[in-house]
Write a protein that holds these residues in place. Structure first.
Motif, PDB file in Angstrom:
ATOM      1  N   ARG A 168      61.329  -3.462  37.958  1.00 54.38           N
ATOM      2  CA  ARG A 168      61.107  -2.757  36.913  1.00 54.38           C
ATOM      3  C   ARG A 168      62.074  -1.935  36.089  1.00 54.38           C
TER       4      ARG A 168
ATOM      5  N   LYS B  40      52.039  -8.306  40.185  1.00 53.02           N
ATOM      6  CA  LYS B  40      50.404  -8.626  40.031  1.00 53.02           C
ATOM      7  C   LYS B  40      50.111  -9.257  38.634  1.00 53.02           C
ATOM      8  N   SER B  41      50.539  -8.575  37.314  1.00 55.94           N
ATOM      9  CA  SER B  41      50.283  -8.773  36.050  1.00 55.94           C
ATOM     10  C   SER B  41      50.962 -10.057  35.617  1.00 55.94           C
ATOM     11  N   SER B  42      52.390 -10.243  36.036  1.00 57.55           N
ATOM     12  CA  SER B  42      53.013 -11.535  35.377  1.00 57.55           C
ATOM     13  C   SER B  42      52.450 -12.712  36.417  1.00 57.55           C
TER      14      SER B  42
HETATM   15  N1  LIG Z   1      59.033 -12.864  41.633  1.00 59.10           N
HETATM   16  C1  LIG Z   1      59.719 -12.260  40.788  1.00 59.10           C
HETATM   17  N2  LIG Z   1      61.021 -12.193  40.580  1.00 59.10           N
HETATM   18  C2  LIG Z   1      61.698 -11.381  39.612  1.00 59.10           C
HETATM   19  N3  LIG Z   1      60.890 -10.531  38.765  1.00 59.10           N
HETATM   20  C3  LIG Z   1      59.672 -10.392  38.751  1.00 59.10           C
HETATM   21  C4  LIG Z   1      58.812 -11.399  39.721  1.00 59.10           C
HETATM   22  N4  LIG Z   1      57.622 -10.932  39.838  1.00 59.10           N
HETATM   23  C5  LIG Z   1      57.517  -9.944  38.829  1.00 59.10           C
HETATM   24  N5  LIG Z   1      58.740  -9.796  38.333  1.00 59.10           N
HETATM   25  C6  LIG Z   1      59.101  -8.686  36.948  1.00 59.10           C
HETATM   26  O1  LIG Z   1      58.983  -7.448  37.786  1.00 59.10           O
HETATM   27  C7  LIG Z   1      58.390  -6.425  36.776  1.00 59.10           C
HETATM   28  C8  LIG Z   1      57.049  -5.833  37.375  1.00 59.10           C
HETATM   29  O2  LIG Z   1      56.094  -7.031  37.438  1.00 59.10           O
HETATM   30  P1  LIG Z   1      54.476  -6.650  36.875  1.00 59.10           P
HETATM   31  O3  LIG Z   1      54.282  -5.903  35.781  1.00 59.10           O
HETATM   32  O4  LIG Z   1      53.901  -8.025  36.733  1.00 59.10           O
HETATM   33  O5  LIG Z   1      53.826  -6.026  38.149  1.00 59.10           O
HETATM   34  P2  LIG Z   1      52.590  -5.360  38.470  1.00 59.10           P
HETATM   35  O6  LIG Z   1      52.416  -5.220  39.930  1.00 59.10           O
HETATM   36  O7  LIG Z   1      51.766  -5.657  37.394  1.00 59.10           O
HETATM   37  O8  LIG Z   1      53.165  -3.785  38.199  1.00 59.10           O
HETATM   38  P3  LIG Z   1      52.020  -2.519  37.839  1.00 59.10           P
HETATM   39  O9  LIG Z   1      51.201  -2.198  39.023  1.00 59.10           O
HETATM   40  O10 LIG Z   1      52.897  -1.150  37.699  1.00 59.10           O
HETATM   41  O11 LIG Z   1      51.343  -2.852  36.580  1.00 59.10           O
HETATM   42  C9  LIG Z   1      58.248  -7.250  35.421  1.00 59.10           C
HETATM   43  O12 LIG Z   1      59.263  -6.904  34.882  1.00 59.10           O
HETATM   44  C10 LIG Z   1      58.062  -8.743  36.041  1.00 59.10           C
HETATM   45  O13 LIG Z   1      58.579  -9.793  34.931  1.00 59.10           O
END
Ligand SMILES: Nc1ncnc2c1ncn2[C@@H]1O[C@H](COP(=O)(O)OP(=O)(O)OP(=O)(O)O)[C@@H](O)[C@H]1O
Ligand SMILES: Nc1ccn([C@H]2C[C@H](O)[C@@H](COP(=O)(O)O)O2)c(=O)n1
Length: 242
Positions: free
Chosen positions: A164, A24-26
């Motif tokens: 993660r 979500k964040s990325s």
């Molecule tokens: N499609 C993708 N392919 C590979 N790596 C990814 C992809 N999307 C996200 N990532 C990586 O996965 C990890 C988790 O992503 P992110 O922090 O954006 O998730 P999140 O849903 O915001 O997590 P949380 O809810 O725990 O805050 C990060 O290291 C990010 O770089």
């Protein structure tokens, strides 16, 4: 595909929900940067509230104690996708809120209704007239049900745990522990907000996609929504919930 007018995009609210580690964040930051929108990480606000509770020795096993102090911390969120910022009582807590103690306590704090009421009001204030990508668990269903584009971002547990784990610099031996922690947090969070796509949300499964591919797909959904047209779900590998 013609771009919508800047005016339409500048009022757009993009809601991105999904389980822990789905990206979500990325993805939200990438989409906001590409489309010139602001960005709000609501999870960071729940983390900031939790950080304050821990610093002030509030018993996080006691919902009444948490509720009594839910109005106390001054939480400020920056909305620049290139430099997300979060502070509590004037102190930068961007790094501290990612520590294990906060991650382990945040689900309990986020379950307290007084905490949610306070942060949802703050989120709506920041969203204002729009022009923002907002990510969390309840954005499309509760915070901004009128959002112009709603995305439910998901990925398999294996993919989320592996990503993660890489982010944390862990070796292959810790993937199982990361997976277990992630599943446990999802299961507690699911009691507060159903980890499921809201009505009208497009489901994007990022399991087999690179980050850049997911950003492309979500940006396309947002542009279609801003143009008032439905994206071709089949050709994009996305599904629409009704
Ligand atoms: N499609 C993708 N392919 C590979 N790596 C990814 C992809 N999307 C996200 N990532 C990586 O996965 C990890 C988790 O992503 P992110 O922090 O954006 O998730 P999140 O849903 O915001 O997590 P949380 O809810 O725990 O805050 C990060 O290291 C990010 O770089
Ligand atoms: N809108 C939101 C956002 C987050 N939460 C809770 C659930 C998570 O465990 C925690 C931290 O979020 P993360 O940084 O991992 O995205 O906050 C919520 O209840 N509602």
């Amino acid at each position: 595909m013609p771009l919508p007018s800047q005016h339409t995009l500048s009022r757009m609210v993009v809601a991105i929900d999904g389980p822990s580690g789905s990206g979500k964040s990325s993805v939200s930051r990438g989409v906001a940067a590409r489309l010139g929108l602001r960005y709000l990480d609501t999870g960071a606000q729940y983390r900031a509230m939790t950080y304050w509770m821990l610093q002030n020795k509030i018993d996080i096993a006691d919902p009444a104690a948490i509720a009594a102090d839910a109005g106390a911390p001054a939480i400020e969120s920056g909305t620049d996708p290139a430099a997300p910022a979060i502070s509590v009582d004037g102190h930068d807590v961007a790094v501290a809120i990612r520590e294990a103690d906060v991650t382990g306590a945040v689900s309990a704090v986020a379950a307290v209704p007084e905490v949610r009421a306070r942060l949802i009001a703050l989120q709506r204030q920041i969203i204002g007239i729009g022009g923002i990508v907002v990510e969390g668990r309840d954005i499309a269903s509760v915070v901004a049900p009128g959002a112009g584009a709603k995305i439910f971002l998901t990925a398999s547990e294996d993919a989320r745990a592996a990503r993660r784990n890489t982010e944390n610099g862990g070796g292959a031996g810790t993937v199982a522990a990361t997976r277990e922690a992630l599943t446990r947090r999802d299961s507690v969070d699911n009691r507060t907000n159903a980890l499921a796509a809201a009505s009208g949300a497009m489901v994007v499964d990022a399991t087999e996609l690179t980050l850049e591919q997911v950003i492309d797909q979500v940006a396309r959904i947002v542009i279609h929504a801003a143009q008032g047209s439905a994206p071709n779900a089949a050709s994009q590998g996305v599904g629409l919930t009704r």
